[in-house]
Motif scaffolding. Structure first.
Motif, PDB file in Angstrom:
ATOM      1  N   THR A 120       0.856  -1.189   0.000  1.00  0.00           N
ATOM      2  CA  THR A 120       0.000   0.000   0.000  1.00  0.00           C
ATOM      3  C   THR A 120       0.888   1.235   0.000  1.00  0.00           C
ATOM      4  OG1 THR A 120      -0.130   0.271   2.404  1.00  0.00           O
ATOM      5  CG2 THR A 120      -1.764  -1.185   1.377  1.00  0.00           C
ATOM      6  N   ASP A 121       0.308   2.339  -0.429  1.00  0.00           N
ATOM      7  CA  ASP A 121       1.019   3.610  -0.299  1.00  0.00           C
ATOM      8  C   ASP A 121       0.863   4.085   1.147  1.00  0.00           C
ATOM      9  OD1 ASP A 121      -1.563   4.708  -0.116  1.00  0.00           O
ATOM     10  OD2 ASP A 121      -1.505   5.575  -2.119  1.00  0.00           O
ATOM     11  N   ILE A 122       1.360   5.268   1.454  1.00  0.00           N
ATOM     12  CA  ILE A 122       1.311   5.720   2.840  1.00  0.00           C
ATOM     13  C   ILE A 122      -0.106   6.094   3.288  1.00  0.00           C
ATOM     14  CG2 ILE A 122       3.732   6.397   2.940  1.00  0.00           C
ATOM     15  CD1 ILE A 122       2.904   9.291   2.527  1.00  0.00           C
ATOM     16  N   LYS A 123      -1.030   6.222   2.343  1.00  0.00           N
ATOM     17  CA  LYS A 123      -2.437   6.477   2.688  1.00  0.00           C
ATOM     18  C   LYS A 123      -3.216   5.169   2.815  1.00  0.00           C
ATOM     19  CE  LYS A 123      -2.492  10.947   0.425  1.00  0.00           C
ATOM     20  NZ  LYS A 123      -3.031  11.746  -0.678  1.00  0.00           N
ATOM     21  N   LEU A 124      -2.498   4.036   2.730  1.00  0.00           N
ATOM     22  CA  LEU A 124      -3.058   2.680   2.846  1.00  0.00           C
ATOM     23  C   LEU A 124      -3.982   2.314   1.682  1.00  0.00           C
ATOM     24  CD1 LEU A 124      -3.658   2.451   6.688  1.00  0.00           C
ATOM     25  CD2 LEU A 124      -1.649   1.809   5.362  1.00  0.00           C
ATOM     26  N   THR A 125      -3.648   2.808   0.506  1.00  0.00           N
ATOM     27  CA  THR A 125      -4.333   2.410  -0.722  1.00  0.00           C
ATOM     28  C   THR A 125      -3.500   1.312  -1.368  1.00  0.00           C
ATOM     29  OG1 THR A 125      -5.192   4.639  -1.023  1.00  0.00           O
ATOM     30  CG2 THR A 125      -5.169   3.216  -2.974  1.00  0.00           C
ATOM     31  N   ILE A 126      -4.124   0.213  -1.732  1.00  0.00           N
ATOM     32  CA  ILE A 126      -3.405  -0.924  -2.319  1.00  0.00           C
ATOM     33  C   ILE A 126      -2.876  -0.542  -3.697  1.00  0.00           C
ATOM     34  CG2 ILE A 126      -3.575  -3.323  -3.106  1.00  0.00           C
ATOM     35  CD1 ILE A 126      -5.819  -3.669  -0.963  1.00  0.00           C
TER      36      ILE A 126
ATOM     37  N   PHE B 103      -0.247  -2.725  -5.071  1.00  0.00           N
ATOM     38  CA  PHE B 103       0.252  -3.989  -5.623  1.00  0.00           C
ATOM     39  C   PHE B 103      -0.333  -5.138  -4.821  1.00  0.00           C
ATOM     40  CE2 PHE B 103       3.034  -7.654  -5.318  1.00  0.00           C
ATOM     41  CZ  PHE B 103       3.252  -7.956  -6.650  1.00  0.00           C
ATOM     42  N   ALA B 104      -0.705  -6.197  -5.542  1.00  0.00           N
ATOM     43  CA  ALA B 104      -1.122  -7.455  -4.906  1.00  0.00           C
ATOM     44  C   ALA B 104      -0.594  -8.589  -5.766  1.00  0.00           C
ATOM     45  CB  ALA B 104      -2.639  -7.542  -4.797  1.00  0.00           C
ATOM     46  N   SER B 105       0.028  -9.570  -5.135  1.00  0.00           N
ATOM     47  CA  SER B 105       0.569 -10.702  -5.884  1.00  0.00           C
ATOM     48  C   SER B 105      -0.570 -11.578  -6.409  1.00  0.00           C
ATOM     49  CB  SER B 105       1.535 -11.521  -5.021  1.00  0.00           C
ATOM     50  OG  SER B 105       0.908 -12.003  -3.857  1.00  0.00           O
ATOM     51  N   HIS B 106      -0.282 -12.280  -7.494  1.00  0.00           N
ATOM     52  CA  HIS B 106      -1.299 -13.108  -8.147  1.00  0.00           C
ATOM     53  C   HIS B 106      -1.877 -14.195  -7.241  1.00  0.00           C
ATOM     54  CE1 HIS B 106       0.285 -11.314 -11.869  1.00  0.00           C
ATOM     55  NE2 HIS B 106      -0.897 -11.618 -12.375  1.00  0.00           N
ATOM     56  N   ASN B 107      -1.107 -14.658  -6.277  1.00  0.00           N
ATOM     57  CA  ASN B 107      -1.598 -15.742  -5.434  1.00  0.00           C
ATOM     58  C   ASN B 107      -2.666 -15.299  -4.441  1.00  0.00           C
ATOM     59  OD1 ASN B 107       0.304 -14.352  -3.952  1.00  0.00           O
ATOM     60  ND2 ASN B 107       1.576 -16.127  -3.496  1.00  0.00           N
ATOM     61  N   ILE B 108      -3.057 -14.046  -4.501  1.00  0.00           N
ATOM     62  CA  ILE B 108      -4.156 -13.578  -3.653  1.00  0.00           C
ATOM     63  C   ILE B 108      -5.474 -14.238  -4.059  1.00  0.00           C
ATOM     64  CG2 ILE B 108      -4.791 -11.527  -5.007  1.00  0.00           C
ATOM     65  CD1 ILE B 108      -5.099 -10.184  -2.138  1.00  0.00           C
ATOM     66  N   VAL B 109      -5.556 -14.657  -5.305  1.00  0.00           N
ATOM     67  CA  VAL B 109      -6.779 -15.292  -5.799  1.00  0.00           C
ATOM     68  C   VAL B 109      -7.101 -16.553  -4.994  1.00  0.00           C
ATOM     69  CG1 VAL B 109      -7.890 -16.378  -7.790  1.00  0.00           C
ATOM     70  CG2 VAL B 109      -6.427 -14.391  -8.128  1.00  0.00           C
ATOM     71  N   LYS B 110      -6.084 -17.355  -4.723  1.00  0.00           N
ATOM     72  CA  LYS B 110      -6.304 -18.590  -3.966  1.00  0.00           C
ATOM     73  C   LYS B 110      -6.783 -18.313  -2.547  1.00  0.00           C
ATOM     74  CE  LYS B 110      -3.066 -21.675  -6.269  1.00  0.00           C
ATOM     75  NZ  LYS B 110      -1.873 -22.489  -6.089  1.00  0.00           N
ATOM     76  N   MET B 111      -6.260 -17.260  -1.941  1.00  0.00           N
ATOM     77  CA  MET B 111      -6.595 -16.984  -0.554  1.00  0.00           C
ATOM     78  C   MET B 111      -7.929 -16.261  -0.411  1.00  0.00           C
ATOM     79  SD  MET B 111      -4.276 -15.259   2.444  1.00  0.00           S
ATOM     80  CE  MET B 111      -4.321 -13.581   1.848  1.00  0.00           C
ATOM     81  N   SER B 112      -8.200 -15.299  -1.286  1.00  0.00           N
ATOM     82  CA  SER B 112      -9.362 -14.437  -1.076  1.00  0.00           C
ATOM     83  C   SER B 112     -10.426 -14.508  -2.169  1.00  0.00           C
ATOM     84  CB  SER B 112      -8.910 -12.984  -0.948  1.00  0.00           C
ATOM     85  OG  SER B 112      -8.481 -12.491  -2.198  1.00  0.00           O
ATOM     86  N   GLY B 113     -10.060 -15.054  -3.325  1.00  0.00           N
ATOM     87  CA  GLY B 113     -11.012 -15.079  -4.434  1.00  0.00           C
ATOM     88  C   GLY B 113     -10.965 -13.827  -5.295  1.00  0.00           C
ATOM     89  N   TYR B 114     -10.238 -12.819  -4.860  1.00  0.00           N
ATOM     90  CA  TYR B 114     -10.107 -11.578  -5.630  1.00  0.00           C
ATOM     91  C   TYR B 114      -8.916 -11.662  -6.564  1.00  0.00           C
ATOM     92  CZ  TYR B 114     -13.279  -9.133  -2.412  1.00  0.00           C
ATOM     93  OH  TYR B 114     -14.357  -8.735  -1.672  1.00  0.00           O
ATOM     94  N   GLU B 115      -9.083 -11.157  -7.773  1.00  0.00           N
ATOM     95  CA  GLU B 115      -7.971 -10.968  -8.703  1.00  0.00           C
ATOM     96  C   GLU B 115      -7.208  -9.728  -8.255  1.00  0.00           C
ATOM     97  OE1 GLU B 115      -7.037 -12.783 -11.372  1.00  0.00           O
ATOM     98  OE2 GLU B 115      -8.673 -14.224 -11.171  1.00  0.00           O
ATOM     99  N   PRO B 116      -5.910  -9.679  -8.500  1.00  0.00           N
ATOM    100  CA  PRO B 116      -5.141  -8.501  -8.076  1.00  0.00           C
ATOM    101  C   PRO B 116      -5.738  -7.180  -8.568  1.00  0.00           C
ATOM    102  CG  PRO B 116      -3.640 -10.214  -8.790  1.00  0.00           C
ATOM    103  CD  PRO B 116      -5.037 -10.700  -9.108  1.00  0.00           C
ATOM    104  N   GLY B 117      -6.184  -7.138  -9.801  1.00  0.00           N
ATOM    105  CA  GLY B 117      -6.747  -5.904 -10.356  1.00  0.00           C
ATOM    106  C   GLY B 117      -8.016  -5.435  -9.661  1.00  0.00           C
ATOM    107  N   GLU B 118      -8.720  -6.347  -9.015  1.00  0.00           N
ATOM    108  CA  GLU B 118      -9.964  -5.988  -8.341  1.00  0.00           C
ATOM    109  C   GLU B 118      -9.736  -5.226  -7.042  1.00  0.00           C
ATOM    110  OE1 GLU B 118     -13.370  -9.106  -8.763  1.00  0.00           O
ATOM    111  OE2 GLU B 118     -11.478 -10.220  -8.510  1.00  0.00           O
ATOM    112  N   ILE B 119      -8.547  -5.331  -6.475  1.00  0.00           N
ATOM    113  CA  ILE B 119      -8.320  -4.695  -5.178  1.00  0.00           C
ATOM    114  C   ILE B 119      -7.410  -3.470  -5.261  1.00  0.00           C
ATOM    115  CG2 ILE B 119      -8.735  -6.863  -3.974  1.00  0.00           C
ATOM    116  CD1 ILE B 119      -5.740  -7.001  -3.401  1.00  0.00           C
ATOM    117  N   LEU B 120      -6.788  -3.267  -6.421  1.00  0.00           N
ATOM    118  CA  LEU B 120      -5.932  -2.084  -6.574  1.00  0.00           C
ATOM    119  C   LEU B 120      -6.763  -0.823  -6.392  1.00  0.00           C
ATOM    120  CD1 LEU B 120      -3.674  -3.059  -9.614  1.00  0.00           C
ATOM    121  CD2 LEU B 120      -3.159  -3.244  -7.171  1.00  0.00           C
ATOM    122  N   GLY B 121      -6.203   0.135  -5.660  1.00  0.00           N
ATOM    123  CA  GLY B 121      -6.909   1.387  -5.413  1.00  0.00           C
ATOM    124  C   GLY B 121      -7.845   1.331  -4.214  1.00  0.00           C
ATOM    125  N   LYS B 122      -7.952   0.178  -3.587  1.00  0.00           N
ATOM    126  CA  LYS B 122      -8.843   0.019  -2.432  1.00  0.00           C
ATOM    127  C   LYS B 122      -8.023  -0.119  -1.153  1.00  0.00           C
ATOM    128  CE  LYS B 122     -12.465  -1.867  -5.240  1.00  0.00           C
ATOM    129  NZ  LYS B 122     -13.262  -2.983  -5.602  1.00  0.00           N
TER     130      LYS B 122
END
Length: 171
Positions: free
Chosen positions: A76-82, A84-103
């Motif tokens: 995350t940046d210093i404002k806690l906005t995501i 970067f997320a590694s591709h293996n986040i899909v297995k853990m959370s079901g989200y694709e990396p692109g779905e969580i960027l900016g959140k």
């Protein structure tokens, strides 16, 4: 007759009984999945290294290559906005990396996530200190999962806060 010839003969006999002219490729899906994971790991590592160089991180002790194999990495940046997320986040959370960027990472929290733990994490972030906490998070489909998070502030070569990085895995 060698063991290989015996084995080869047994396979041929088995397939002739099944009226199969060529052996089916049972492992193709596994092989493809493995290659895709390997490709994603290299892409993630390259992206993280480029990000680190671009932002002049002092990150020698993070061992990103090994961590990418075993953990999800979120930056995350210093404002806690995501950012970067590694591709293996899909297995853990079901989200694709692109779905969580900016959140915000808070998107994984829900009604049963401990406010005490969330406040402890928030306090460590405010103090720019590393933390290790186990949190109850929620997948994209609403299913709960327990997540071990190891978070670290990332400083640039001038000693200024640049980003936060979290290494996560299902506990």
């Amino acid at each position: 007759m060698s063991n290989f010839q015996e084995y080869d003969g047994a396979i041929a006999k088995y397939h002739s009984c099944l009226n199969v002219k060529k052996p089916p490729i049972f492992s193709w899906d596994f092989h493809h999945e493995f290659l895709q994971e390997l490709k994603n790991s290299f892409l993630d590592l390259d992206k993280l290294n480029s990000f680190a160089v671009q932002n002049k991180w002092d990150y020698d002790n993070l061992d990103l290559k090994t961590r990418l194999k075993e953990e999800v990495i979120i930056v995350t940046d210093i404002k806690l906005t995501i950012v970067f997320a590694s591709h293996n986040i899909v297995k853990m959370s079901g989200y694709e990396p692109g779905e969580i960027l900016g959140k915000s990472p808070k998107m994984f929290q829900g009604k049963e996530t401990s406010l005490v733990t969330s406040n402890e994490i928030r306090k460590a972030i405010e103090l720019q200190e590393p933390f290790e906490k186990t949190v109850l998070n929620y997948k994209k489909n609403g299913e709960r999962y327990t997540c071990l998070i190891k978070g670290f502030p990332i400083f640039n070569l001038k000693g200024q806060l640049s980003h936060y990085i979290a290494f996560e895995k299902a506990a």
